[in-house]
Design an enzyme around this catalytic site. Structure first.
Site, PDB file in Angstrom:
ATOM      1  CG  HIS A   1      -7.599  36.253  12.963  1.00  0.00           C
ATOM      2  ND1 HIS A   1      -7.844  37.081  12.010  1.00  0.00           N
ATOM      3  CD2 HIS A   1      -8.683  36.275  13.558  1.00  0.00           C
ATOM      4  CE1 HIS A   1      -9.151  37.641  12.008  1.00  0.00           C
ATOM      5  NE2 HIS A   1      -9.775  37.234  13.009  1.00  0.00           N
TER       6      HIS A   1
ATOM      7  CB  THR B   1      -6.775  45.953  13.092  1.00  0.00           C
ATOM      8  OG1 THR B   1      -7.291  45.348  14.230  1.00  0.00           O
ATOM      9  CG2 THR B   1      -8.169  45.980  12.142  1.00  0.00           C
TER      10      THR B   1
ATOM     11  CE1 TYR C   1     -16.951  42.452  12.055  1.00  0.00           C
ATOM     12  CE2 TYR C   1     -14.556  43.157  12.805  1.00  0.00           C
ATOM     13  CZ  TYR C   1     -15.874  42.635  12.965  1.00  0.00           C
ATOM     14  OH  TYR C   1     -15.999  42.021  14.348  1.00  0.00           O
TER      15      TYR C   1
ATOM     16  CG  HIS D   1     -17.430  38.472  12.257  1.00  0.00           C
ATOM     17  ND1 HIS D   1     -17.062  37.237  11.581  1.00  0.00           N
ATOM     18  CD2 HIS D   1     -16.462  39.151  12.850  1.00  0.00           C
ATOM     19  CE1 HIS D   1     -16.003  37.129  12.072  1.00  0.00           C
ATOM     20  NE2 HIS D   1     -15.348  38.167  12.755  1.00  0.00           N
TER      21      HIS D   1
ATOM     22  CG  ASP E   1     -13.051  35.627  14.921  1.00  0.00           C
ATOM     23  OD1 ASP E   1     -12.334  35.974  14.167  1.00  0.00           O
ATOM     24  OD2 ASP E   1     -13.492  36.381  15.976  1.00  0.00           O
TER      25      ASP E   1
HETATM   26  C1  0GY Z   1     -12.516  39.284  14.133  1.00  0.00           C
HETATM   27  C2  0GY Z   1     -12.933  40.288  14.785  1.00  0.00           C
HETATM   28  C3  0GY Z   1     -12.414  41.310  15.493  1.00  0.00           C
HETATM   29  C4  0GY Z   1     -11.026  41.929  15.196  1.00  0.00           C
HETATM   30  C5  0GY Z   1     -10.738  41.788  14.029  1.00  0.00           C
HETATM   31  O1  0GY Z   1      -8.932  42.706  12.381  1.00  0.00           O
HETATM   32  C6  0GY Z   1      -9.331  42.598  13.695  1.00  0.00           C
HETATM   33  O2  0GY Z   1      -8.602  42.821  14.572  1.00  0.00           O
HETATM   34  O3  0GY Z   1     -11.458  41.620  12.940  1.00  0.00           O
HETATM   35  C7  0GY Z   1     -13.280  42.101  16.411  1.00  0.00           C
HETATM   36  O4  0GY Z   1     -12.758  42.634  17.379  1.00  0.00           O
HETATM   37  O5  0GY Z   1     -14.513  42.221  16.367  1.00  0.00           O
HETATM   38  O6  0GY Z   1     -12.712  38.843  12.853  1.00  0.00           O
HETATM   39  O7  0GY Z   1     -11.252  38.896  14.379  1.00  0.00           O
END
Ligand code: 0GY
Length: 292
Positions: free
Chosen positions: A28, A72, A152, A176, A244
């Site tokens: 990210h 997110t 996810y 994951h 990640d």
């Molecule tokens: C990841 C996992 C997480 C967060 C998100 O989109 C996200 O906020 O995916 C998590 O908190 O498990 O893949 O980064």
């Protein structure tokens, strides 16, 4: 103010050297918040994690390319993602979060920046629920661009999301490892159901990522290895791997990214499996025009 751990400041140089052209297929970029503010509806606030830091980590770990996934905390504003993709010199592709009302022009601009997929998030602690028909409308909007879909969800929610995932057009990538309950073991019902789902649906791919989120034992994540190894060996032509980084929303411990790379040869025990996992599969999905 962030409400979770900061990423590792000084990851080790991995003992394992990835093959030439290796792709980190799940990472990210966040902010900087002063330029790319976080979404008002977010459930957590990360610390800034810039494209420059991501590209430096890529080089440090011995990787060549990144797939940057919209998280997110940035909601449906993909500006930080597009900015990183455009700065990557073609060495990063992206996965965006969009709603079904997005303009065609905006989709085209995301495609030109390097976006090749959309992400649907079902994790209840991260997002308010989206009706499945909304996801189906998004899927219909992006088919013309040849994008795939990343999903996810938590392992216990597979029965609820499986009918939708099975209906979605094209390739669907599960984040994951489908988030199994590691304490139940590889032979536990949940993971066995996930394996059966993958066997029945050849268009469903899976990321063998995030042992740090799944582990009960902690580093070096040996309790997660049997799950990853099973996936890599049974579905060798549809597995991806990612760091990640910067590990958003981690509260238990922060992994050393170099140590995560050192888990790869335990998951993929031959050079051929590692090459598929790190090079052939992600190239086919994200850079098909360059894939051999
Ligand atoms: C990841 C996992 C997480 C967060 C998100 O989109 C996200 O906020 O995916 C998590 O908190 O498990 O893949 O980064």
């Amino acid at each position: 103010m962030s409400d979770y751990l900061a990423f590792h400041p000084d990851p080790k140089v991995p003992d394992y050297t990835p093959p030439a052209g290796a792709v980190d297929a799940h990472c990210h970029v966040f902010g900087p918040a002063s330029v790319f503010p976080f979404a008002p509806e977010r459930k957590y606030t990360p610390c800034d994690a810039s494209k420059e830091q991501l590209f430096a980590l890529r080089d440090h770990l011995g990787f060549a390319r990144n797939v940057i996934v919209q998280a997110t905390c940035h909601g449906k504003d993909n500006a930080a993602l597009a900015d990183a993709l455009l700065a990557s010199g073609g060495m990063a592709r992206g996965v965006a979060i969009v709603d079904p009302e997005i303009d065609d022009d905006e989709l085209d601009a995301l495609h030109a920046a390097g976006v090749r997929g959309v992400r649907f998030n079902f994790v209840k602690r991260l997002v308010d629920a989206t009706p499945h028909e909304v996801f189906e409308r998004v899927a219909a909007r992006v088919t013309r661009l040849g994008w795939h879909i990343v999903v996810y969800f938590e392992g216990q929610d597979l029965p609820e999301v499986a009918p939708l995932v099975a209906r979605l057009p094209g390739i669907v990538v599960v984040d994951h490892m489908g988030r199994p309950d590691v304490s139940k073991g590889v032979d536990g019902n949940g993971f066995q159901e996930f394996l059966a789902f993958l066997t029945d649906h050849e268009d469903v791919w899976v990321k063998v990522s995030c042992p740090e989120r799944l582990t009960v034992a902690g580093p070096p994540y040996d309790d997660v290895v049997p799950f990853a190894r099973t996936l890599v060996e049974r579905f060798s032509d549809r597995v991806l791997w990612g760091t990640d980084w910067p590990h958003p929303n981690m509260k238990s411990h922060m992994p050393d990214d170099g140590a995560l790379v050192d888990v790869i040869p335990k998951n993929a025990v031959t050079e051929d499996l590692r090459h598929r996992l790190l090079v052939e599969n992600p190239m086919r999905l994200y850079w098909p025009e360059e894939a051999g």
